[in-house]
Design an enzyme around this catalytic site. Sequence first.
Site, PDB file in Angstrom:
ATOM      1  N   ALA A 159       0.818  -1.215   0.000  1.00 60.40           N
ATOM      2  CA  ALA A 159       0.000   0.000   0.000  1.00 60.40           C
ATOM      3  C   ALA A 159       0.852   1.265   0.000  1.00 60.40           C
ATOM      4  O   ALA A 159       0.445   2.285  -0.560  1.00 60.40           O
ATOM      5  CB  ALA A 159      -0.935   0.001   1.208  1.00 60.40           C
ATOM      6  N   THR A 160       2.045   1.230   0.594  1.00 59.11           N
ATOM      7  CA  THR A 160       2.898   2.419   0.595  1.00 59.11           C
ATOM      8  C   THR A 160       3.284   2.806  -0.823  1.00 59.11           C
ATOM      9  O   THR A 160       3.211   3.982  -1.207  1.00 59.11           O
ATOM     10  CB  THR A 160       4.164   2.175   1.442  1.00 59.11           C
ATOM     11  OG1 THR A 160       3.796   2.075   2.822  1.00 59.11           O
ATOM     12  CG2 THR A 160       5.155   3.310   1.284  1.00 59.11           C
ATOM     13  N   ASN A 239      -5.866   3.501  10.281  1.00 60.14           N
ATOM     14  CA  ASN A 239      -5.045   2.419  10.816  1.00 60.14           C
ATOM     15  C   ASN A 239      -4.841   2.501  12.324  1.00 60.14           C
ATOM     16  O   ASN A 239      -4.580   1.491  12.973  1.00 60.14           O
ATOM     17  CB  ASN A 239      -3.678   2.402  10.119  1.00 60.14           C
ATOM     18  CG  ASN A 239      -2.934   3.719  10.257  1.00 60.14           C
ATOM     19  OD1 ASN A 239      -3.487   4.781   9.999  1.00 60.14           O
ATOM     20  ND2 ASN A 239      -1.683   3.658  10.665  1.00 60.14           N
ATOM     21  N   GLN A 267      -6.511  -0.963   5.370  1.00 58.50           N
ATOM     22  CA  GLN A 267      -7.156  -1.474   6.581  1.00 58.50           C
ATOM     23  C   GLN A 267      -8.620  -1.824   6.353  1.00 58.50           C
ATOM     24  O   GLN A 267      -9.270  -2.361   7.250  1.00 58.50           O
ATOM     25  CB  GLN A 267      -7.050  -0.439   7.699  1.00 58.50           C
ATOM     26  CG  GLN A 267      -5.636  -0.093   8.110  1.00 58.50           C
ATOM     27  CD  GLN A 267      -4.932  -1.201   8.863  1.00 58.50           C
ATOM     28  OE1 GLN A 267      -5.549  -2.163   9.310  1.00 58.50           O
ATOM     29  NE2 GLN A 267      -3.624  -1.094   9.011  1.00 58.50           N
ATOM     30  N   SER A 287      -3.362  -3.748   0.299  1.00 54.21           N
ATOM     31  CA  SER A 287      -2.216  -4.470   0.869  1.00 54.21           C
ATOM     32  C   SER A 287      -2.587  -5.912   1.140  1.00 54.21           C
ATOM     33  O   SER A 287      -3.713  -6.205   1.553  1.00 54.21           O
ATOM     34  CB  SER A 287      -1.771  -3.791   2.170  1.00 54.21           C
ATOM     35  OG  SER A 287      -0.731  -4.522   2.787  1.00 54.21           O
ATOM     36  N   HIS A 289      -0.804  -8.155   3.299  1.00 56.24           N
ATOM     37  CA  HIS A 289      -0.532  -8.721   4.633  1.00 56.24           C
ATOM     38  C   HIS A 289      -1.492  -8.233   5.708  1.00 56.24           C
ATOM     39  O   HIS A 289      -1.397  -8.660   6.862  1.00 56.24           O
ATOM     40  CB  HIS A 289       0.924  -8.467   5.042  1.00 56.24           C
ATOM     41  CG  HIS A 289       1.232  -7.056   5.409  1.00 56.24           C
ATOM     42  ND1 HIS A 289       1.373  -6.642   6.710  1.00 56.24           N
ATOM     43  CD2 HIS A 289       1.452  -5.963   4.655  1.00 56.24           C
ATOM     44  CE1 HIS A 289       1.659  -5.356   6.742  1.00 56.24           C
ATOM     45  NE2 HIS A 289       1.714  -4.916   5.492  1.00 56.24           N
ATOM     46  N   THR A 327       9.439  -7.665 -12.200  1.00 57.80           N
ATOM     47  CA  THR A 327       8.827  -8.989 -12.292  1.00 57.80           C
ATOM     48  C   THR A 327       7.729  -9.148 -11.248  1.00 57.80           C
ATOM     49  O   THR A 327       7.953  -8.922 -10.054  1.00 57.80           O
ATOM     50  CB  THR A 327       9.884 -10.090 -12.085  1.00 57.80           C
ATOM     51  OG1 THR A 327      10.907  -9.953 -13.072  1.00 57.80           O
ATOM     52  CG2 THR A 327       9.259 -11.475 -12.191  1.00 57.80           C
ATOM     53  N   CYS A 413       4.437   2.045  11.633  1.00 59.86           N
ATOM     54  CA  CYS A 413       5.372   2.856  10.858  1.00 59.86           C
ATOM     55  C   CYS A 413       5.916   4.038  11.657  1.00 59.86           C
ATOM     56  O   CYS A 413       6.906   4.648  11.274  1.00 59.86           O
ATOM     57  CB  CYS A 413       4.697   3.363   9.584  1.00 59.86           C
ATOM     58  SG  CYS A 413       4.047   2.044   8.544  1.00 59.86           S
TER      59      CYS A 413
END
Length: 489
Positions: A159-160, A239, A267, A287, A289, A327, A413
């Site tokens: 997401a960043t 978040n 989120q 995202s 994870h 890739t 973060c």
Amino acid sequence: MYKLQTVHVQVPAEHNPNANLPNRENLITATMASKHLATSIRRFFRKPPAGTTLIHRHSLSTAAVAAAIEPLEEDSNGVTMKGVKISGRPLYLDMQATSPVDPRVLDAMLPYYLSRYGNPHSRTHLYGWESENAVESGRAQVAALINASPKEIIFTSGATESNNISTKGVMHFYKDKKRHVITTQTEHKCVLDSCRHLQQEGFDVTYLPVNPDGLVDLEKLRESIRPDTGLISVMMVNNEIGVIQPMEEIGKICKEFNVPLHTDAAQALGKIPIDVDTMNISLMSLSGHKIYGPKGIGALYMRRRPRIRVEPQMNGGGQERGIRSGTVPTPLVVGFGAACELAMKEMEYDDKRIKALQERLLNGIREKIDGVVVNGSTEKRYAGNLNLSFAYVEGESLLMGLKEVAVSSGSACTSASLEPSYVLRALGVDEDMAHTSIRYGIGRFTTEGEIDRAVELTVNQVEKLREMSPLYEMVKEGIDIKSIQWSQH
């Protein structure tokens, strides 16, 4: 010599990603069993047999040496790391930082590490073809969860990266006509930093304040739009405090003024229903994870009609329609897709279960101690994120005292900073209360037993710290602390 024993594990049919909804207790048991197996393997290989000499053929890197100096020590008496010893591995209640990989997701990924390892961009042989098919299948699974077309999904590292492409990429592409961005003061740090980067390049940025409940004031948003506004960026689910912004209303305002809407939905994905058409979203960051998928994979939704354009932030082979060269990691995409498919099937069940666990946690704490404040809206929020502040308690001492529970004081973060959360300060929370905030993250594999244990440990630690607090003694005696004028010496 070590002898490696083969362990046969029979995977129940319900763990198949294509099977029907699994038995939840069996799935949680399987997850716990895998943790015990991993622990056993680590213990087995930690120490060589007596008289055995290990020969290292290559010198250790600096990172490896550092890891060797301070390893995780785990024995029958507990776990020791960074000078902290606890009775066992902590309860994990930090789901907003990251989530464990669902065993069914891992099952889907493994073949693409072991046998189907082709580069999805290799067009001349079977290995490439099957990897390409797997990537496109994952793309379709991600798109289905947000009611988008697979052609509108661009895979990124997370997401960043998606947030950076959205904010900087859009403004750079339309820089001749559009010089203004609108965002909120409670966005994720990567969005705020991207906006500051744009300011250094000469763009104007409006940072909207939020209401005390964390929600955007729609009238202030409307008033902030200018003829040269090129992008509005609002996080769907925060978040740190879990509040859900009114995306449909924001989308209508953006459509009225013909301004592209970007949202960081890391989120929100898989936790609340998302429809990019109903919400009129032009760009959305996702995202893997955060939804029980693998780390290192994310996606950017880019609307095709009306088309939104961005300037690529990375140069290379032109993969992903030239937006994100590099890739595409097939196993990670397969895992991300499987996680999205599972989230679509289980979202309603997970939501009911997590809401019940959140109520159990909050009520359990409030029944035993006072001065507990929920940060953010209590109505428009994702139940799996519970951010609490505890009055008359020193925040760092509380966090250090909860080493048996993996929780945080805010975003992973920014958790290295000792400053109070900028999100809570934007809500108008007093600095003292902002310092005492704890974020509890509840997820798919959280159990009632873990919640009860977290309640017990939290209550014990708060009571212990309040016993040492002269402020709390004064409050119990009926003294209004805010009316006291403190003198400096």
